[in-house]
Structures are given as C-alpha cells and as structure tokens.
Scaffold this active site. Structure first.
Site, PDB file in Angstrom:
ATOM      1  N   GLU A  93       7.181   5.201   7.427  1.00  0.00           N
ATOM      2  CA  GLU A  93       7.130   6.308   6.474  1.00  0.00           C
ATOM      3  C   GLU A  93       8.027   7.453   6.905  1.00  0.00           C
ATOM      4  O   GLU A  93       7.854   8.039   7.957  1.00  0.00           O
ATOM      5  CB  GLU A  93       5.692   6.760   6.321  1.00  0.00           C
ATOM      6  CG  GLU A  93       4.926   5.710   5.522  1.00  0.00           C
ATOM      7  CD  GLU A  93       3.513   5.598   5.963  1.00  0.00           C
ATOM      8  OE1 GLU A  93       3.201   6.089   7.045  1.00  0.00           O
ATOM      9  OE2 GLU A  93       2.728   5.004   5.214  1.00  0.00           O
ATOM     10  N   THR A 116      -2.029  -1.862   7.755  1.00  0.00           N
ATOM     11  CA  THR A 116      -0.698  -2.039   8.318  1.00  0.00           C
ATOM     12  C   THR A 116       0.166  -3.196   7.857  1.00  0.00           C
ATOM     13  O   THR A 116       0.976  -3.065   6.976  1.00  0.00           O
ATOM     14  CB  THR A 116      -0.824  -2.180   9.843  1.00  0.00           C
ATOM     15  OG1 THR A 116      -1.500  -1.037  10.275  1.00  0.00           O
ATOM     16  CG2 THR A 116       0.513  -2.208  10.520  1.00  0.00           C
ATOM     17  N   THR A 148      -6.083  13.453   1.805  1.00  0.00           N
ATOM     18  CA  THR A 148      -6.518  14.696   1.146  1.00  0.00           C
ATOM     19  C   THR A 148      -5.912  14.825  -0.239  1.00  0.00           C
ATOM     20  O   THR A 148      -5.127  14.000  -0.663  1.00  0.00           O
ATOM     21  CB  THR A 148      -6.125  15.909   2.011  1.00  0.00           C
ATOM     22  OG1 THR A 148      -4.736  15.817   2.308  1.00  0.00           O
ATOM     23  CG2 THR A 148      -6.916  15.911   3.274  1.00  0.00           C
ATOM     24  N   LYS A 175       4.176  -6.982   3.986  1.00  0.00           N
ATOM     25  CA  LYS A 175       3.929  -5.581   3.660  1.00  0.00           C
ATOM     26  C   LYS A 175       3.718  -4.816   4.958  1.00  0.00           C
ATOM     27  O   LYS A 175       3.285  -5.364   5.970  1.00  0.00           O
ATOM     28  CB  LYS A 175       2.713  -5.405   2.758  1.00  0.00           C
ATOM     29  CG  LYS A 175       1.411  -5.636   3.471  1.00  0.00           C
ATOM     30  CD  LYS A 175       0.341  -4.576   3.232  1.00  0.00           C
ATOM     31  CE  LYS A 175       0.787  -3.197   3.614  1.00  0.00           C
ATOM     32  NZ  LYS A 175      -0.351  -2.372   4.091  1.00  0.00           N
ATOM     33  N   THR A 217       0.886  -1.182   0.000  1.00  0.00           N
ATOM     34  CA  THR A 217       0.000   0.000   0.000  1.00  0.00           C
ATOM     35  C   THR A 217       0.919   1.227   0.000  1.00  0.00           C
ATOM     36  O   THR A 217       1.298   1.689  -1.067  1.00  0.00           O
ATOM     37  CB  THR A 217      -0.949  -0.007   1.203  1.00  0.00           C
ATOM     38  OG1 THR A 217      -0.201  -0.139   2.410  1.00  0.00           O
ATOM     39  CG2 THR A 217      -1.956  -1.135   1.094  1.00  0.00           C
ATOM     40  N   ASN A 238       1.227  11.379   6.907  1.00  0.00           N
ATOM     41  CA  ASN A 238       0.015  11.025   7.633  1.00  0.00           C
ATOM     42  C   ASN A 238      -0.995  12.146   7.761  1.00  0.00           C
ATOM     43  O   ASN A 238      -2.177  11.896   7.962  1.00  0.00           O
ATOM     44  CB  ASN A 238       0.381  10.468   9.006  1.00  0.00           C
ATOM     45  CG  ASN A 238       0.961   9.085   8.854  1.00  0.00           C
ATOM     46  OD1 ASN A 238       0.263   8.182   8.436  1.00  0.00           O
ATOM     47  ND2 ASN A 238       2.244   8.940   9.130  1.00  0.00           N
TER      48      ASN A 238
END
EC number: 2.3.1.35
Lengths: 399, 399
Positions: free
Chosen positions: B271, B185, B399, B174, B148, B394
C-alpha cells in the site's frame, strides 16, 4: 525534573564545547571526568559493523578502570576503515595527554553521520581546551553536546544511602528511538560516587540495559555506535556495595529505574512519536518467550500505525503474537488496553469494549497487556506510534 | 499481459459472485473447480494464530487430492473461536453439496477483517448458485473476487510442452505487500493441466514459495490466513512430470518464475509503494545467511524510508547488514545500486558515485547488491519503499 536540578556526584566533572564538528555550531564535544580512576562496566552494540571508537573503547572498559569519557556528536566515525581507527586512537591520546592520565583510562565515543572521516584538526584544537572547563555542575551541558536528532536533552538521577552515607547515580543519554543508525543512535553514561564491587557493577548494568535500552523499539534498527557505560568512583565514601545484599538490591533497582526512565525518554523522542506504549506480556512459558512476544508486537509497523490511528485493532496485535516464533495457544490469549479487555480466550469481546479501548488509545501513554495463560514468564517492551513524521524525518534526513 | 488474455487451463473452471460479504457490493465469493480431482500441494501461514478455514483446509490438502477451492473476501474468519470453525466446516459442506463431490475434496479460504463471525446466511444463499456460473474463462473474475485492499488484480501464466503435449500454469494472487494481517494478507492459487508427480509437486511449490512469496516484505508482518495452493489435474494429457528430469526442471523453473512475478506484483501493490527494490546478497558463507542479510535490509524501516527519499544512504544498509545476526567481515563488504558501487571494502566510494547512485534510486525498480566476499551463498528479497501512504492507509483503515 529539569536539567538545572541535577545533583553533583562527588568526584565527577563535566565539560562541553562547540568544536565545529556539527555544522549548526552547537555543542558537539564533551568530556566526563572522574578525579580518580573509576570502576567501570559497559554494554556495546551487537552490530557486526562496529564503529572505530568502540573498537578502541571496548578493551579499555574491559580492563575495569576508566577515568574519562570523550564524546563527540556530528560524526560517527563509522565505516571509515583504517583511517577511522587511527583517528579514534588519536582522539584517545589527545584526551589522555590533556588530562595527564594514561590512555588506557580514556573511553572515546562518536555519534553522527556514517562514512565521513573525523575532522581531526578540530579535535586537535579543542580537546586540549576541555580540561580547563571541567566543572561538577556541567552534566547538563554534556547531555546537550551529545544530542543529534534528539528533540530534547535526556538526563535523570537517583539517590540512596549505604550505612548512612548518601550516594548518587546520574544518567545522561542521547537517542531518538533507535531510528538513526547513521546518527549513532543511542549513547548513555551513568556516573555514581558509590563504591560498587566490580563484578556486581557489570551484572547490574547488563540486567538494567536488558530491561530498558534493549526493551525499546521505534523501528528495531541497531546502530553501529551504541554504547552504555557506568563509572563508579567511590568518592561518596560508601562501604562497598556487593551483590546478594539489601544495599546491592537497592543499587540494582535504582540503576534499573534510572535506565528505564532514560529509555522511555528515548521512545518519547522517537522521531515524530506522539505516544509511549508499554507492551507487557504475561503468562508465557518463560521470560525469554515473553520478551520475544513483546518485541514482536512492539516492532510491528501495523500495530504501531494503528496506535497512531488510535484504533484498538487487536487483530494486528494477535497476529504479531502469532508470528513471534514462540509457542502460544490462541484460544487462551487475553488482551487488554490498560484495564479494558478487548480479547478473552482468543476472541474479541465486542464493539462496546473496543470503543472503550479506543479511548485508552487517545492517551499519550498507555499499556497493552497480553496474557498468554501458559506459564509464569513475563516480559516488557516500550514502543511508540509510527506516523507521518517518521517518514518525513527519515526520508529527508540527508537531503 | 492483461487478464483478458489468460489462457484456458484444461479441465479447470471458475466462478465468482457478489454475495454481500463486502459492504462495497463487489465480487466477494469465488470458486475454482477441476472437472476431475487434482493432485495438490499447499503452503500455509506459520502464524501460531491460524484462521479457521486453514484449520479445515490443511488436512484436506495433505491428503493430496483437491477438486474445488471456495474463497471469500470481506471477512477472514480468524479469531472467531469454535463458531468460526463450525462456519468454515459449513462452507466446506455447502460447496461440496452444491458440486456433488466429497467434502474432503474442497478447500476453503477467507480474507478480510479479523474477529467478526462469517455472515452465514449469505454463504447459504450464494454458494449453491456458484456451480451454474462455472466457466473456463472465469479466472480473472476469481482474481477480482479475492481482492481486499489490492489496488490491482494479480494474475499470471506460463506454458510449456512435455513430449509435444502443451500444458499451462495459471496463477491468481491477492495481497498488498503483506501489510494487512487483518485483511488476510496473501492468497495464491496456481492451477495446471500438466500431470505432475505428487511429491515433486509439493517440492516444487515449497521451493518456489521460498523464493517468491516468502522473499517479499513490505513490513514483515505475517497473516493468520496466508495460503498458497497448486492443483494439477493432468487434463493436458502430458506424460507425468517427475523430479530430476529436464521436464521437471522446466516445470519447477516456470512455477518459480510465475510465483516471483506474482510476488513482485504484491510488492508493487504494497500500500502506497512507489518502488520495487531487489535486495540481492552475494558472497555469504551460505545461502541461509545470505537470505537472512537480505531480509534484514529489506525489512529495515530506515532503509525503506531512504528509498522513498531517493537517498543513496548506504550507512543504513550497512547497519542492517551488521545486525542481521550473520557473521560478516565489515572490511570486505561491497554495496552497489544497480551498477554503481557506493561501498568498497566497507568504506564509502565518495560523493560522485553516491550522486550517481541517487539517480538509480529515482527509478521505479532497481537492485541493491551486497557482496559479503566470504563464500558462495546467495539470497534475494524484494521490498518496497516506506512512505506517507503506508501510514495513511493503515492508520485510517478501520475508522
């Protein structure tokens, strides 16, 4: 309410100096003094690594009487070993000597960098000069002197009457969102001229701290130096305030409100915080469970980052509810952003309502209400958004 | 070791397609298939809010046999109510039908956005096309299809012999630092052609997960969709591997190493993470306490932000040790950054060593060793730094 408007609290005086402990040259040494020994109660950090001033102060406060509180900023006197303990005792003795009172009646507190010894020559030079500066209107200066990374001074007050006799509660706090264990995070001092029954004073303080300072989270870290003290000197000549009476309930309510105000100021000052969010959990099996769920949501980095992004990301909230370690029935959970329902019975209510909720997130202060529909347990936590400034302030802090 | 070098694991085949579940048009539907029913074991999220595919898969895995795993990315099928459960069952049935095997032998998993219904027409169209694509060299494509927000594909493998008969373990995972509960997750699948005794397989998996996927933290959030499965089909024709034997110990060790490798890849992919830090706690009263202290340090935002700032800020570490909720004696704590001692017996060792430690923090991978000197309990956690990119990814995600 600006600091200048703080009321006088009978029998209490305050002093602050620039002793050179902070490199900035700002006020960094403060004294709170009661003309008579005051009844006292305290709540202290639960961190197993406890700074030296707490080791000195806790047994003194447990004796139930306190007349003076000496606080310095700029140095936490934590992780300083035997030397730190000797230094904290020396500060205690210097203050007692300067005021001409027993060492048992003096509390000491420190806030600042961890692991550096106190610059004792500065304490020796400046503590003896504090008593001459004491004045009843000096509380704002004390609030200024205990700041470390605080963006603004935190004070508040309440007043009430017992048997026609007015009394005051005055609160002073420091802390920027409990995010600085090496800046000794959170200190709060409340003085009142009401006469409060000893055990009741202790009970009131513990309850009020549980619903205020222990219900805020910017990042969940707990400092080695956290301390909340209340001093009640009876100089308002009120009848004694006891538990299970209307006056007692009123006093407890006022103290609670005052500490919630101060706690919300700390959240607002959470370094870089742009939003204060109340996480209210309702319908839990019991209130402990409700608080645990509220804490889980309030301390989730993902939830806090979504607040910054003004994203009504209820998926992150429901996930944080689910891993709180409390029994929940996912199919009963409702979630609201202020009045906007984004989840009903565990399922999203659709794009329109989510867009309405995003409008709520643009406000500087709003509520997330989570109803578990299992029982009558209720709990609350106050939190902030997590954003770039948090990283900036904390990554660069010592460099 | 690049993905192209992945070994074949006898009797296992893999397929992946772009089914249009992800808007990007990338691979998003994957099938892992064993030519014969395989013994299996699974570890699943402890989140009370559990996604529909887990509700379907857990009882099937508990039966002990599994022949196929269907995984989609792009949609988590979580918080989707009754409809979500019907959809997960429909996926299960579609895969079983396409493969001509019992529904009981098919596990399903989903990862992606929470709260949106599965686009069932895409599953109906693409699942029947998967079996024709199955090939023994397709594991890398499966690893690609379950991504993802992962910045890179995560695979690993081990090989060994039992009685001269070689066997393989192949792992696919993943996850980007457990930071995306709404992106489901963490998923991991291990296939082996060894014949492993059923109960021992389960024990091995649980232990290996405890020391790997359950010992990493980017932000402590736990997903609604977490799942780790192992399938053992015996097609290597090894003698059965049992516990309390040298072969069993070797198998357990290999599985452990493989999962630690995959878990560290997830931390590295946290991330925005720029550093992977091993938090090792030694000398705790017991191993539970050691893990609890390691977790407390590994999940502290202040500690993680200091790692980003390359600041050897041991005050934050010792504070996180202190609030871990485990008995410690502050005066016995030693802290090292790799070989550099920054704290001895609870007190800082001075500026020179702290500067040396700051050099250690510049490395992309290093160890923080905390010795509590109380007992023989040892525990480890892997964590990353917390930095601007975490906030960026995050806050802006939806958005």
């Amino acid at each position: 309410m600006s600091s200048q408007d703080l009321p006088r609290v009978r029998g209490f005086k305050f002093a602050a100096r620039s002793a050179g402990i902070k490199k900035s040259g700002r006020l960094d040494l403060a004294l709170i003094y009661s003309e008579v020994p005051a009844r006292c109660a305290g709540v202290f950090t639960t961190n197993k690594v406890m700074a030296a001033p707490l080791v000195v102060t806790i047994p003194r406060i447990r004796q139930g009487l306190c007349q003076a509180v000496l606080v310095n900023s700029g140095n936490a006197n934590a992780c300083t070993g035997e030397q730190g303990l000797r230094d904290a005792l020396a500060c205690n003795a210097l203050a007692a000597q300067a005021l001409g009172i027993s060492e048992d009646l003096v509390a000491v507190a420190s806030t600042g960098v961890i692991g550096a010894p106190l610059p004792m020559n500065k304490f020796e030079q400046h503590i003896p000069l504090l008593p001459a500066q004491l004045e009843s209107g000096g509380a704002a200066q004390v609030a200024e002197a205990i700041r470390t990374t605080d963006a603004f001074v935190k004070t508040g007050w309440r007043e009430a009457c017992v048997a026609g006799q007015p009394y005051h509660l005055l609160g002073i706090a420091k802390g920027a969102g409990m995010i600085h264990p090496n800046m000794a995070t959170m200190l709060a001092y409340v003085v009142t001229d009401a006469q409060v029954e000893q055990t009741f004073l202790d009970v009131c303080l513990r309850r009020a701290v549980a619903g205020s300072f222990n219900a805020i989270s910017v990042d969940g870290d707990t400092s080695t130096n956290d301390m909340v003290l209340i001093l009640s000197n009876g100089q308002a000549n009120t009848p004694e305030i006891c538990g299970n009476t209307p006056e007692g309930d009123e006093f407890a309510g006022l103290l609670n409100d005052l500490l919630v105000d101060l706690a919300k100021m700390i959240v607002r000052d959470g370094e870089g915080a742009t939003k204060v969010v109340e996480i209210r959990v309702r319908g839990a099996a019991d209130s402990d469970g409700a608080v645990q769920v509220a804490r889980s949501v309030a301390t989730s980095n993902l939830v806090k980052t979504a607040f910054f992004g003004e994203d009504a990301n209820w998926g992150r909230i429901i996930a944080a509810v689910g891993y709180a370690g409390v029994e929940v029935d996912p199919d009963r959970i409702d979630i609201f952003f202020d009045e906007v329902a984004v989840v009903r019975q565990g399922v999203g209510t659709g794009k329109d309502l989510e867009e309405q909720a995003s409008e709520v997130l643009k406000k500087p202060e709003f509520q997330v209400l989570i109803d578990l529909h299992l029982g009558s347990g209720e709990g609350v936590y106050y939190t902030s958004d997590l954003n770039y400034d948090y990283i900036k302030i904390n990554a660069d802090y010592r460099t």
